[in-house]
Every structure is written in structure tokens, then in C-alpha cells.
Design an enzyme around this catalytic site. Sequence first.
Site, short mmCIF file in Angstrom:
data_model
loop_
_atom_site.label_atom_id
_atom_site.label_comp_id
_atom_site.label_asym_id
_atom_site.label_seq_id
_atom_site.Cartn_x
_atom_site.Cartn_y
_atom_site.Cartn_z
N LYS B 79 0.85 -1.20 0.00
CA LYS B 79 0.00 0.00 0.00
C LYS B 79 0.88 1.25 0.00
O LYS B 79 1.88 1.31 0.73
CB LYS B 79 -0.89 -0.01 1.24
CG LYS B 79 -1.90 1.13 1.31
CD LYS B 79 -2.76 1.02 2.56
CE LYS B 79 -3.83 2.09 2.64
NZ LYS B 79 -4.64 1.97 3.88
N SER B 154 -9.56 1.86 3.24
CA SER B 154 -8.73 2.61 2.33
C SER B 154 -7.71 1.75 1.57
O SER B 154 -7.16 2.22 0.57
CB SER B 154 -7.97 3.69 3.10
OG SER B 154 -7.09 3.11 4.04
N SER B 178 -9.64 -0.34 7.47
CA SER B 178 -9.10 -0.17 6.12
C SER B 178 -8.42 -1.39 5.53
O SER B 178 -8.08 -1.38 4.34
CB SER B 178 -8.12 1.00 6.11
OG SER B 178 -8.80 2.21 6.10
#
Lengths: 99, 480
Positions: B79, B154, B178
Site C-alpha cells: 500500500k 482505504s 481499512s
Amino acid sequence: MKITEREVRYVADLANLALTDDEVRKFQHDLDEILAHMDRLNEIQTSGVEPMTQVVYEAGETATLRPDRERPGIGSELALANAPLASHGYFKVPEVIKR
Amino acid sequence: MDISSLTVDVVKEGLQARRFSAVELTTEALRHAREENPKTNAYLHFSDERALATARCVDEKLARGEDPGLLAGVPVAIKDVIVTQGVRTTCGSKLLAGYVPPYDATAVTRLEQAGAVMIGKTNCDEFAMGSSNENSAFGPVRNPHAPDRVPGGSSGGSAAAVAQGTAVVALGSDTGGSVRQPASFCGVVGVTPTYGRVSRYGLTAFASSLDHIGPLARNVRDAAQVLRAIAGRDALDSTSAEAPIPDYTAQLDGNVKSMKLGLPREYLKDLTSETGDLISKGIETLQKMGCEVREISLPTTDYAIGCYYIIATAEASSNLARYDGVRYTFRSRSSETLSDMYRKTRGEGFGAECKRRIMLGTYVLSAGYYDAYYLKAQKVRTLIARDFSNAFSQVDAIVAPVSPFPAFKIGEKLDDPMAMYLSDIYTITGDLAGIPCMSVPCGKTAEGLPVGMQILAKHFDEARMFRLADAFERSGGASN
């Protein structure tokens, strides 16, 4: 309204955030709705309850101090590599005080 | 070579049997990921040079007969809020569009030490703020199961990459759900470890008392192996815990007989949708496997959203103060004074959701409101954590939904931030208490949208959580 337009502008100023007039109106509406929800916390009795500032669990003592050993830093060239404006080993910024 | 069906064990076996080299696998993985990326926008950038260097290192170790590591040759996606030396790290923000970090996050260092090969950085909501991946400055991610829908957020790019089959495993970050919510939306496994289990060094700070790094994978075994590789005390993060790390895979024996599971009344009472039906079927499966199920109560649940959004935004408003146009962000061109430059850089650089949270956080911390909001929320957080410790005196693990609904349409919820915040209700509590929790696939809706079941366990009891999730996965989940 729980929060006034003046307060929105004041908070934006504290946060160093330039907002457009449209954003001020939008955030006034959003913050109002969200703060109204947050106010529900007042329904719950918390006298005598300790605040939780960090996650706590039962565990052995953690050594929070590391050995104080010398190690090289990343150096100013690398530290400045991402700066929008730098020269002579310094970050450059606009005038701090307008003369 | 079919990259999309690989697992950690299949890669290990293929390398040992010399069916392919790590360099061959990496080259193919990079080609495949690039080719597939236009369908989802899961990756923001690829790291060919570094990936091939790591792969060569694995091949050399194999040639010398050395142990190449627990995750040797495994293509991983990271990420883009986790910093990587020499590889652009944008946090999904226009402010950091050109940022190239001078150091690695500890989790990345440990993955590479275990032989894993980072192939690229994944898209996410700006500074990990959002539940749909629509808050990225670099465009939304599409759900591999339904391209007109969000992948969740997210860590939407990481979940989509794993679901799409372009990475075997991925790292995400979880502050309020997330990792688990996108895992649930994309039909993969997503793990939020105990707070402090994985070093946060190099994880771009959103809300420091709530931030976690966690793995996403296509099965529980792979996720457990990734956690094993990245977990453990790190001198560079003083909140990382000195706790033994068990060999999780050794405990994946399928035996969950007599395990006591709690079903929180407050989480299930309003869940009458298709998601609720699938979770109920999943619970039946667990009962058939021999688990003892009982209802429990987490009475402070109703106040969790308010509590979370006060603490998370307060911490975020402080953490995001560093993006000021001086050291590593883009800088607004039109400013004449320093203070003007800060204000305009931040005004032009941050997206709407980040601004909203900075405003909220600044408000709740401002003079006269600190006690009423921030301090009050910290006290409520104590009560939420207490709910869980009371529950764990009666049960071994808790089973719950991850999200009230499956993946929604792109754009559907953009105009209603409060509704978006409310949908985090089942995931934020685990972060507030700091306990380990995960999402494991639990069937699909009639429309074919994946639904995840959440498992929560005691601090540092990931082993039991994995054992239950693995047994559930083997039984076929809710489809049994």
C-alpha cells in the site's frame, strides 16, 4: 447550527488551511452533522473512568530504551532531495515577515 | 505460469523443484500486473528494478543451497502509505505525487529479508482516509468482482491486487477497518493484528494510537505467514510489542471443536440484509464444526462511531500538520509569505476528505472543546476496550459482520460523509480496543458480490483467530 461560518473560518485558520467560500459552506454543513452525532457521547456516564491514551494490554515489561549507539544519518543531500526548493544545504521558503 | 492461482506454498515448492526461478517468476508477475492494471487501477507504480534485485538474491541463495526465507520469491504489493526507499510513495495524495522516501518501513525490510519480492505500490484513499478508495488523487480503484463498484477502502488497491491475482499477498494499513472492509468487498482475507504486533516505523501516520499494518491474502495460511514475517519488536517503533510470535501455520489444524464464540447482540440486531443472511449461514457452519456459540453484549457499541471519529481526526489533524510545502510536498506557486505558502499549499494539495478530517480534528482539539470531545472520547474508548475484555472472559473469539453491505457503486455514497462514517461501525471497535481482528470470505450475494465475516480475538491471540478462520475457509465458508 452548532457551528457558525465564523467558527469554520477560525478553525481553518488554526489548521493552516486555505478554503474557498464553497468549501466553508460545505464544511459548515458536514461538521454540523458530524458534531451533532459526536455530542451523543454526552449520554454516557464517564465520571471516574480513566482516559485511554494508548492501547494497553497485559504483557511483560517492554524495554523502551534502545542502546545509545552512534549511527550515520541520511545526510543533507538526501534529506533535501524531496524539497520543492532548496539550496546550499537548506530548505528555502518565502519571506517570513512582510517588510 | 498462472500468477493468479499462486500461493506462498506453491511458490516455495516451485522454486525448490526448480520449475521456475525467482527472476522468471518476478518478470512474469510484473508483466501480468501491468497488463491487468487498467481493469482496476490497483497499482500506482511498479518497482521493477528493486523487484528483480530481490529475486536475484533469492536465486543466488537457492543456488548456494541456503534457506531463501519464509516468503522466498512471493510477489507482494505494498500500500502506498508505507514508505519504500527509492520507490515513490504518494499516500494517494497530490501533495506527495513526487515523493521518493530515503528509507524503508520496517515491515518492508522484514518482508524482503524473508525473500518476498515487492512488485509495486498500491492505490488507496488519500492518507488512508476513506472506505471506498474514491478519495485517491490518482483515481478510484475498481472492484475486480464488479468493475462499476468500489473495492472498499482505504487499502482498496491492495485488496483488488490480491483478488485480481496480480499479487500473491499484499500489505495494507488499518486505522478503522481499512484492511478488513476492502478484504470483505473483494473476497480476500484481511488481517488487522494486535496493536503493536507489527512495527509502524515507515507507515505514514494517520492516527497513531489506532494505526496498524496488516496483510491481505487469498487464503488464511498465506496471511498468517506474512504476519509471521513482519511481526515483532522493532527498536524504531517504541509502541511495538515485545511478545512471542508463534508459528501460526503449525496451529492451522482445523480443530475448533468446543471453541467458544461470542455473537455481539448489538452488531447483529439490525443486520437483516443479504449480508446478515450470509453471516448467519457462516455462523451455522461454525456450529456444525463444533464451535459453541453464545450471544454476548458489547454495550458501548452505539457510541463507537462518535468516539472513533473524534480520536482519529484529532490525531490526524496533528499528524497531517507536517505537509506544509517545505520539506517533501508540492508547494503552491502563488504565495508571497511563509504563512500564506502553508495555507495555500495545504488548501490546494489536500482532497476534500482530508480537509474535512483536519477541520474536525482541529475543532475537537481547539481551546474550550478539548475536554468535551477529545478527553470524553478517550474515556469512552476505555469503556469500549472494557466491553471486549469482559466478553473475552466468557468466549474465545467473537464473530461479527465486517460491513453492513457489500461493495457499492462508485459515486453512490460520495455526497454523504456521515453515512460513509456510520458504515464503519463493525470495524472501528477492534481498532479502538487494539485487539486482533480479520475478515475471512463468507460467501457471495445473489449478485455475486463477496461478503466477509469478521473474527476478533484477545490481544496477541492471532493464532486462535487464524485457526478458526482457516477451519472456516476449509469447510467452504457460508456456502457449506
